[in-house]
Structures are given as C-alpha cells and as structure tokens.
Design a protein around this motif. Structure first.
Motif, PDB file in Angstrom:
ATOM      1  N   UNK A   1      10.140  94.076 -17.079  1.00  0.00           N
ATOM      2  CA  UNK A   1       9.956  95.491 -17.398  1.00  0.00           C
ATOM      3  C   UNK A   1      11.264  96.265 -17.212  1.00  0.00           C
ATOM      4  N   UNK A   2      11.995  95.932 -16.161  1.00  0.00           N
ATOM      5  CA  UNK A   2      13.279  96.593 -15.917  1.00  0.00           C
ATOM      6  C   UNK A   2      14.257  96.335 -17.054  1.00  0.00           C
ATOM      7  N   UNK A   3      14.260  95.114 -17.538  1.00  0.00           N
ATOM      8  CA  UNK A   3      15.140  94.738 -18.644  1.00  0.00           C
ATOM      9  C   UNK A   3      14.843  95.579 -19.884  1.00  0.00           C
ATOM     10  N   UNK A   4      13.560  95.710 -20.211  1.00  0.00           N
ATOM     11  CA  UNK A   4      13.173  96.483 -21.391  1.00  0.00           C
ATOM     12  C   UNK A   4      13.549  97.959 -21.230  1.00  0.00           C
ATOM     13  N   UNK A   5      13.302  98.507 -20.050  1.00  0.00           N
ATOM     14  CA  UNK A   5      13.602  99.915 -19.814  1.00  0.00           C
ATOM     15  C   UNK A   5      15.106 100.189 -19.857  1.00  0.00           C
ATOM     16  N   UNK A   6      15.882  99.319 -19.234  1.00  0.00           N
ATOM     17  CA  UNK A   6      17.334  99.526 -19.194  1.00  0.00           C
ATOM     18  C   UNK A   6      17.931  99.490 -20.597  1.00  0.00           C
TER      19      UNK A   6
ATOM     20  N   UNK B   1       6.414 105.293 -14.213  1.00  0.00           N
ATOM     21  CA  UNK B   1       7.657 104.562 -13.958  1.00  0.00           C
ATOM     22  C   UNK B   1       7.381 103.068 -13.811  1.00  0.00           C
ATOM     23  N   UNK B   2       8.438 102.302 -13.569  1.00  0.00           N
ATOM     24  CA  UNK B   2       8.301 100.842 -13.511  1.00  0.00           C
ATOM     25  C   UNK B   2       7.383 100.411 -12.377  1.00  0.00           C
ATOM     26  N   UNK B   3       7.574 100.976 -11.183  1.00  0.00           N
ATOM     27  CA  UNK B   3       6.738 100.576 -10.044  1.00  0.00           C
ATOM     28  C   UNK B   3       5.260 100.863 -10.301  1.00  0.00           C
ATOM     29  N   UNK B   4       4.975 102.005 -10.918  1.00  0.00           N
ATOM     30  CA  UNK B   4       3.579 102.349 -11.232  1.00  0.00           C
ATOM     31  C   UNK B   4       3.006 101.384 -12.262  1.00  0.00           C
TER      32      UNK B   4
ATOM     33  N   UNK C   1      -0.682  96.159 -29.549  1.00  0.00           N
ATOM     34  CA  UNK C   1      -2.110  95.909 -29.821  1.00  0.00           C
ATOM     35  C   UNK C   1      -2.636  94.640 -29.147  1.00  0.00           C
ATOM     36  N   UNK C   2      -2.131  94.360 -27.944  1.00  0.00           N
ATOM     37  CA  UNK C   2      -2.602  93.179 -27.224  1.00  0.00           C
ATOM     38  C   UNK C   2      -1.997  91.885 -27.710  1.00  0.00           C
ATOM     39  N   UNK C   3      -1.013  91.963 -28.607  1.00  0.00           N
ATOM     40  CA  UNK C   3      -0.337  90.763 -29.107  1.00  0.00           C
ATOM     41  C   UNK C   3       1.161  90.822 -28.830  1.00  0.00           C
ATOM     42  N   UNK C   4       1.843  89.739 -29.110  1.00  0.00           N
ATOM     43  CA  UNK C   4       3.291  89.639 -28.882  1.00  0.00           C
ATOM     44  C   UNK C   4       3.631  90.002 -27.432  1.00  0.00           C
ATOM     45  N   UNK C   5       2.810  89.523 -26.490  1.00  0.00           N
ATOM     46  CA  UNK C   5       3.041  89.827 -25.079  1.00  0.00           C
ATOM     47  C   UNK C   5       4.232  89.069 -24.503  1.00  0.00           C
ATOM     48  N   UNK C   6       4.812  88.169 -25.294  1.00  0.00           N
ATOM     49  CA  UNK C   6       6.026  87.474 -24.859  1.00  0.00           C
ATOM     50  C   UNK C   6       7.090  88.496 -24.456  1.00  0.00           C
ATOM     51  N   UNK C   7       7.090  89.628 -25.161  1.00  0.00           N
ATOM     52  CA  UNK C   7       8.128  90.629 -24.936  1.00  0.00           C
ATOM     53  C   UNK C   7       7.881  91.488 -23.700  1.00  0.00           C
ATOM     54  N   UNK C   8       6.773  91.238 -22.993  1.00  0.00           N
ATOM     55  CA  UNK C   8       6.528  91.920 -21.728  1.00  0.00           C
ATOM     56  C   UNK C   8       6.746  90.973 -20.548  1.00  0.00           C
TER      57      UNK C   8
END
Length: 458
Positions: free
Chosen positions: A250-255, A437-440, A212-219
């Motif tokens: 993003x790669x870290x989160x996806x993996x 995907x990640x690149x997109x 919801x637009x918050x906790x963006x630290x995790x992105x």
C-alpha cells in the motif's frame, strides 16, 4: 463452513462428487475389463477434457506426435469451449462429470478450479506414478502443484509476471534494462521515466487494479515475490494481512501516485476505463507490470501497433539480498480424472505433454525446468513471429526473464475468496482516493478479512 457462503461452482461440484461416488460401484469390473483389454493388445482411448482451443494449443499436431510414439494409445481431445472460455469449460466439465461420462485427463486453467475439484474428489492423486518415475515436481518444474501434501496435477505452460519496458524511453533516459532489481529501483526508474504534463504526460508506470474485486495483484505487489504465502489468506487459512509486506504494498502505491506522481492516478484508471495494453503501446506509461500472456502481443498487433523498442525486466524484489525470480505465475493444471479406468496411461500422457510434448506443441513456454536455452529461444521466436514487429522486441531480455522466473507456492483458494478481494479492494480504494490513510486501510482490511474468515468457519 457456513453453507450460505459456498459459491455456486462449489455447490454444483458437491453434486458432481455425489454422482461420481455413485458411478464408482462398478470400478472393480471395469478394472478387470481394462486388464483383459491390455493383455489382448487393444488400443486404449484416453478422453482428454480441455478448455484449450486448437489455435492456442496445437492439439492435432501434438496428439499425433504422442500417438506415433505410443501406437496403442488414442487420445480423444474433447474441447469444452470454442472460444477458450474457461468458465464455460468448467460448467461443461462439471455437467459431463455429473452425467457419468468417461474421463481420463482433465485440464484446469487456474488454482481455484484445480483446488476445488481436487477437494470434490474429481481428480486422482498421482504421487505413486511420480515416485515410480523417480523425479521431484519441485525440481523438474517451475510450478509446484502440491495440494495438502499430495500431487494431483503436473503444470503445463509457464506464464510468470514481469515488467514490460519501453526500451526507447529507457535509452533516452540513460537507463539500462534491469536484470535484477528491487521495488526501490523500480520506483526510481518510474520517476526518471515520467515526463510532460496534462494530456501529454507520460507516466513511469501504470497499475491496472485493483478494481471491482479483480486484479488484486496490484494491492499485494510486495507479497507476490515470496516463495511462501503470497496471498491475503495463508495456506493454513488464517489472514496474511498482518504481514508487513501488505502495508509495504500500500505504501508503494501511495508513494508512486501521490508523492512521486510517477504512476497513472487510480481515479483516472477508473473514470476513463483505461486498459494496460493501450496505456503502454500508446506510450502513456513507460513500464507495465503484467503477466507473460502478453508474449503474443509484445511485438504489437493490428489493434495495438508497436512504434518503439520493447524489453523485459523481472518482477522486482523487496530487498537486494532476497532470492531472485519469485513471482505470481499462471499455468495449466494437467490432471488425471478420479474415475478414469486408465490412470497410469493418463499419467504418462500428461507427463509427456508437460515435458517433451510441450516442445512439440510450440505454443507456450513450458513449466518444465529441463527446457534448453535453444528450445526456449525457438518457442519465443515462434510466439513473436505472430506479432507485427518482432524485431522491435529485445528477445534476449525476454528469454532471460522467462528462464529465471520461479512460481510462488500455491495457496489453495478459499470458497469466499471473492469476499476477501472485495473487502481489500474497497479499503484500498478509500485510501487511494484520500478517504483514509495507510494505517487505517491496513487496520480496516485486517478487521474485515478476519470477520469474513470467522463467519465462514464450520
């Protein structure tokens, strides 16, 4: 900047600035009165506006100690929220400024509130007093509060992000408590700590956002351990999404979620409205990355008891050769009001409050670099004593992480920060839910953020 894009707080702040400018006409007369008062030995009253409650900041004891040391100073603490609600406090502070109330010391809880009110002229620079005292903020404190080449605040408490570990689970897996580690090692630990299936599954870690637009630290996990420009927007106002560290985040989160299956699924976090406290203390996740505001809960509480041993590890690095300790940090910004008639006295108070006074206060870990190991230990002892089972916390690992953490440089928040966060959040969500995907996701985030920046240019 497009006026339609200005946030409500900034608009109200502009009104405040105008009113403050109108109130400044008699400054010369007021300064003369102040000088005459000082010559006659009268007590100087400092009006200190704060969101901090007595329970969280121990104001009575702290102010009494300062006044005993400085009998010619009386500090009048003006609480702006009984609940410690920072948004309520900011509204009241702006109203007080707009009505022309006398102000001396101002306390802000986050860089956005601090930076906005500096830009609106509510806060006085303190460089001349720092120079007179002969120290460097970047050396004396763990948080560097510089904005646009000047200092308008000294940092109070020091709440770095860290990793809370289920030490009982680590011991069972034969894993040591990390003293310095990389994201690759973090991911390896998460795989080894993941066990079980279905409703009984224990994940290696849980990420509480973005949402919801918050906790963006995790992105932006791989961006926030950098000394400079840890944000989506650089200090010069340009986009930082072309940084390879954004894609790495993003790669870290996806993996971890899709390949290793060692992180709680994002979809579960949203649909079940999960909370990081209960995920960790209910042993649904063996590690959580969060802020050290959790110090007061590490030993468990009535609401969320602790039934295992806990340890602390530092924020992971990107590469083994990177400098250790850099992480996102929350602090209190202690400032001198621009319309204060007692600027030097106000500066002396905030300097004391963020150094010796912080030790007397004993409620938070200070940003002051000269805190001795035994003083830090006393503070964490006092904090943990308020929990249900402080003996289950590996205090040595906690103290080591707190002592060695360092804050990334402040990136002054832009007025359209919420728009940037919303855009990145939406593109992250499409990615993690399998719609791109990640690149997109990287390309869409870059394009949208650039568009937001361009539309907000003057």
């Amino acid at each position: 900047m497009n006026k339609k894009k200005l946030g409500t707080s900034v608009v109200s702040g502009l009104v405040v600035m105008g009113l403050l400018a109108g109130c400044g006409a008699g400054a010369g007369t007021d300064q003369k009165k102040e000088t005459e008062g000082a010559a006659t030995g009268k007590t100087t009253e400092l009006r200190f506006y704060t969101f901090g409650t007595e329970g969280n900041y121990n104001w009575q004891k702290t102010v009494a100690a300062y006044q005993e040391k400085n009998p010619n100073i009386k500090v009048n603490v003006i609480g702006l929220s009984e609940k410690g609600d920072t948004q309520e406090a900011l509204k009241k502070l702006d109203l007080a400024a707009a009505s022309g109330e006398a102000m001396d010391v101002l306390m802000f809880s986050d860089p956005a509130a601090y930076a906005q009110r500096v830009s609106l002229g509510m806060v006085a620079p303190i460089d001349e007093y720092i120079a007179k005292d002969g120290y460097k903020v970047s050396e004396d404190y763990k948080v560097d509060t510089m904005l646009n080449g000047k200092y308008y605040a000294l940092p109070g408490k020091f709440n770095p992000w860290y990793v809370i570990l289920n030490k009982t689970a680590l011991d069972a897996a034969g894993l040591a408590v990390p003293k310095d580690w990389t994201w690759d090692e973090f991911m390896d630990y998460a795989k080894k700590l993941t066990k079980g299936e279905g409703n009984t599954k224990v994940y290696g870690t849980y990420f509480h956002g973005p949402q919801n637009g918050g906790w963006l630290d995790y992105a932006k996990l791989a961006m926030e351990n950098q000394k400079e420009n840890p944000e989506f927007i650089k200090a010069d106002g340009t986009s930082n999404l072309d940084s390879p560290l954004f894609k790495k985040s993003l790669e870290l989160r996806m993996k971890m979620e899709k390949e290793d299956k060692s992180a709680t699924p994002y979809a579960d976090m949203l649909s079940q409205k999960l909370n990081y406290r209960t995920q960790f203390f209910n042993q649904k996740a063996a590690m959580i990355l969060t802020g050290s505001w959790m110090n007061t809960e590490l030993g468990g509480t009535e609401q969320v008891p602790l039934n295992f041993n806990v340890a602390i590890a530092p924020y992971p690095k990107n590469n083994a050769a990177d400098p250790s300790g850099y992480t996102q940090v929350t602090t209190d910004y202690m400032s001198v009001a621009a319309n204060s008639k007692n600027k030097e006295e106000s500066y002396k108070f905030i300097r004391w409050l963020t150094t010796e006074g912080a030790l007397i206060q004993g409620k938070n870990v200070p940003s002051w670099n000269k805190v001795k190991a035994e003083d830090l230990s006393k503070i964490t002892d006092a904090i943990l004593s308020g929990t249900k089972n402080p003996e289950k916390v590996d205090k040595a690992s906690l103290n080591t992480v707190l002592a060695n953490s360092k804050a990334s440089a402040i990136v002054p928040p832009v007025s359209y920060q919420a728009e940037v966060y919303k855009a990145v959040n939406e593109e992250f969500e499409k990615m993690i839910l399998g719609k791109q995907d990640i690149d997109a996701a990287v390309k869409a985030s870059q394009d949208r953020v650039k568009g937001i920046i361009d539309s907000n240019k003057k």
